[in-house]
Design a protein around this motif. Structure first.
Motif, PDB file in Angstrom:
ATOM      1  N   GLY A 280       0.929  -1.194   0.037  1.00  0.00           N
ATOM      2  CA  GLY A 280      -0.021  -0.101  -0.047  1.00  0.00           C
ATOM      3  C   GLY A 280       0.948   1.127   0.154  1.00  0.00           C
ATOM      4  O   GLY A 280       0.744   2.257  -0.823  1.00  0.00           O
ATOM      5  N   ALA A 281       1.794   1.155   0.857  1.00  0.00           N
ATOM      6  CA  ALA A 281       2.872   2.556   0.950  1.00  0.00           C
ATOM      7  C   ALA A 281       3.528   2.534  -0.382  1.00  0.00           C
ATOM      8  O   ALA A 281       3.567   3.876  -0.987  1.00  0.00           O
ATOM      9  N   ARG A 282       4.062   1.603  -1.086  1.00  0.00           N
ATOM     10  CA  ARG A 282       4.671   1.715  -2.494  1.00  0.00           C
ATOM     11  C   ARG A 282       3.663   2.201  -3.270  1.00  0.00           C
ATOM     12  O   ARG A 282       3.941   3.050  -4.147  1.00  0.00           O
ATOM     13  N   ALA A 283       2.388   1.785  -3.171  1.00  0.00           N
ATOM     14  CA  ALA A 283       1.323   2.294  -4.290  1.00  0.00           C
ATOM     15  C   ALA A 283       1.146   3.697  -4.220  1.00  0.00           C
ATOM     16  O   ALA A 283       1.309   4.592  -5.108  1.00  0.00           O
ATOM     17  N   ILE A 284       1.085   4.206  -2.997  1.00  0.00           N
ATOM     18  CA  ILE A 284       0.959   5.698  -2.791  1.00  0.00           C
ATOM     19  C   ILE A 284       1.991   6.434  -3.133  1.00  0.00           C
ATOM     20  O   ILE A 284       1.873   7.347  -3.906  1.00  0.00           O
ATOM     21  N   ARG A 285       3.251   5.853  -2.966  1.00  0.00           N
ATOM     22  CA  ARG A 285       4.494   6.714  -3.169  1.00  0.00           C
ATOM     23  C   ARG A 285       4.502   6.697  -4.681  1.00  0.00           C
ATOM     24  O   ARG A 285       4.908   7.934  -5.313  1.00  0.00           O
ATOM     25  N   GLY A 286       4.075   5.612  -5.458  1.00  0.00           N
ATOM     26  CA  GLY A 286       4.200   5.472  -6.717  1.00  0.00           C
ATOM     27  C   GLY A 286       3.062   6.520  -7.588  1.00  0.00           C
ATOM     28  O   GLY A 286       3.522   7.220  -8.518  1.00  0.00           O
ATOM     29  N   ARG A 287       2.010   6.760  -6.848  1.00  0.00           N
ATOM     30  CA  ARG A 287       1.063   7.745  -7.489  1.00  0.00           C
ATOM     31  C   ARG A 287       1.417   9.073  -7.257  1.00  0.00           C
ATOM     32  O   ARG A 287       1.468   9.759  -7.890  1.00  0.00           O
TER      33      ARG A 287
END
Lengths: 448, 65
Positions: A280-287
């Protein structure tokens, strides 16, 4: 008649053995019943129980007789056994010594099992749609089994290994013999009333069909189906199937397997949760990165920056073009002047006489023109002009005359070679400051 | 657990707006903490239930392992 005599065990047993042995009725008997607990010893002897609804008796068939059997005895089979009945003094066990055995139709217990299974199945008690889902993460598991024995211990071990914090509630019940079925039913009800269990494990260890029989009783099947809490059955061995297994929400082959089905591995779950948090954290950062990049691209896009750039470029281009034109213009001026000069110099060299004939003013005019033309030129052009002017001066006929040279003419033509002169010719001599007339006396043509 | 999985997948697919993404992530973090809390609580004993004669009381007796 009461005896005050105290017997030893050996004496008692021996007495009974003798009594029985003396009874001719017991020496040759035929007994029918159902096989149960059939165990083939490695020695070749077979031990089993023969039973009916109300009673049972232990039996042994020695190897010699067993080898002669035409079939393999198995639990539930209805048989007729031929042999004798006696007391084995050492153990006090009354048993039948079987010499022969014959089959007699299908075992009654099995018949009852099949009949009940068919009836309950038709009723829909085993319908897969009725089966509930086992909760993924139970906090409390209920266990219906005997208080003693390996089942509870195995379940507890496996459950604790997978999740040390899972709570275990035991509702004890006999798992074989008379009244066991009722106890199982009561235990299931108790757990449901207490209400905290998330799943119930119900079962017992391996045994004969007769041992497992409580789990084939109708009341047990109905109690399992009626339980509010999901039930996992674990009766007997891998190959044992009881009616309780069909009625349960899930069947496990053994109690340990039941614990595995009920309790997830806590550490693995924890890892999964951590992993999902990280994803989830990675996804947010990617976004966020994606958004930032988009913003940057928009800021740099031609739509926003083009006017300024174009203007500069246009101006740069114009400047470049002007520079080129200027350079070319400069080159053209120099080249043109040089060409003009060259032409004039050639002409002047070829025809000195014309100048001598008094066209000095032409040269002056030309020089003046050249100088005027050279006035707008670069210093290099000017330098070149200077050089050419001097060259011009050098070939100026007046300058030549001024140095003492004379121009000879015969008639209208200028004479530059002695070969053109003969004795007696009338010639004109032009000098710096005047002319003179003369007659050639003789011409020495061989001088050079 | 499956709710957490669904949230993470939605985040990874990138279909949500930035605002929604943040909300989803926060929710996910809360869920994760809850789940782990559930895993952490527990009881190491085995209790044997017995009923009182009247059938109204159920007591748990600790069995030693």
């Amino acid at each position: 008649m009461q005896s005050d005599w105290t017997l030893s065990v050996s004496q008692l047993n021996e007495y009974v053995r003798k009594s029985l042995a003396g009874d001719p009725m017991l020496q040759h008997i035929r007994v029918s019943g159902e096989l149960s607990g059939v165990k083939r010893h490695f020695s070749g002897h077979i031990y089993f129980t023969l039973k009916d609804e109300a009673a049972r008796v232990q039996c042994v068939m020695f190897r010699s007789a067993a080898q002669a059997l035409a079939f393999a005895p198995a639990d539930g089979m209805r048989v007729v056994v031929r042999g004798s009945a006696a007391l084995y003094a050492a153990t006090g066990a009354f048993q039948i010594y079987a010499d022969a055995m014959e089959r007699q139709g299908v075992g009654e217990l099995y018949q009852r099992f099949e009949a009940l299974k068919r009836r309950l199945s038709e009723e829909g008690l085993f319908d897969p749609a009725l089966k509930r889902e086992i909760p993924m993460l139970p906090r409390t598991i209920g266990v219906v089994t005997s208080r003693t024995g390996a089942v509870l211990r195995d379940i507890a071990q496996v459950a604790r290994r997978r999740d040390p914090n899972v709570r275990i509630l035991l509702a004890p019940a006999s798992v074989q013999g008379a009244g066991a079925a009722e106890e199982i039913v009561r235990a299931l009800a108790l757990l449901n009333r207490q209400g905290e269990a998330d799943v119930i494990l119900c079962g017992r260890g391996g045994g004969s069909l007769e041992d497992l029989w409580p789990f084939n009783e109708e009341i047990v099947a109905r109690a399992i189906r009626a339980s509010r809490i999901p039930v996992i059955s674990c009766v007997g061995h891998e190959t044992d199937f009881t009616i309780a297994d069909f009625a349960a929400d899930l069947r496990a082959p053994t109690p340990s397997a039941a614990a595995e089905l009920a309790v997830p591995v806590a550490s693995a779950l924890r890892e999964q949760i951590d992993d999902m948090t990280a994803r989830g954290a990675r996804a947010i950062r990617g976004r966020l990165a994606f958004m930032r990049a988009r913003l940057a691209r928009l800021a740099d896009s031609p739509a926003l920056t083009m006017p300024r750039g174009r203007l500069i470029e246009t101006r740069l281009n114009a400047l470049a073009a002007l520079t080129v034109r200027l350079a070319r213009a400069q080159q053209r001026t120099t080249a043109d002047v040089r060409r003009a000069l060259d032409i004039q110099v050639t002409r002047l060299r070829a025809v000195p006489v014309r100048l001598v004939e008094g066209r000095r003013h032409r040269m002056d005019a030309l020089t003046a023109r050249l100088l005027t033309a050279g006035g707008g030129m670069t210093s290099r052009g000017r330098a070149r002009l200077e050089t050419l002017s001097r060259a011009l001066e050098a070939v100026n006929p007046d300058a030549v005359l001024g140095r003492g040279y004379a121009v000879i003419r015969r008639g209208a033509e200028a004479v530059s070679s002695v070969s053109a002169l003969n004795a007696g010719d009338l010639i004109d001599i032009r000098m710096r400051d005047g002319d003179a007339r003369a007659r050639v006396l003789d011409a020495d043509k061989e001088r050079r | 657990m499956s709710e957490l999985e669904a949230l993470v997948e939605a985040l990874e697919r990138g279909e949500l707006s930035l605002e929604e993404s943040f909300k989803a992530y926060e929710k996910g973090v809360k869920l994760a903490a809850q789940l782990k809390g559930v895993l952490d609580q527990g009881d190491q004993r085995i209790l044997a239930l017995t009923e009182s004669m009247s059938g109204t009381d159920i007591t748990g007796e600790v069995i030693q392992e």
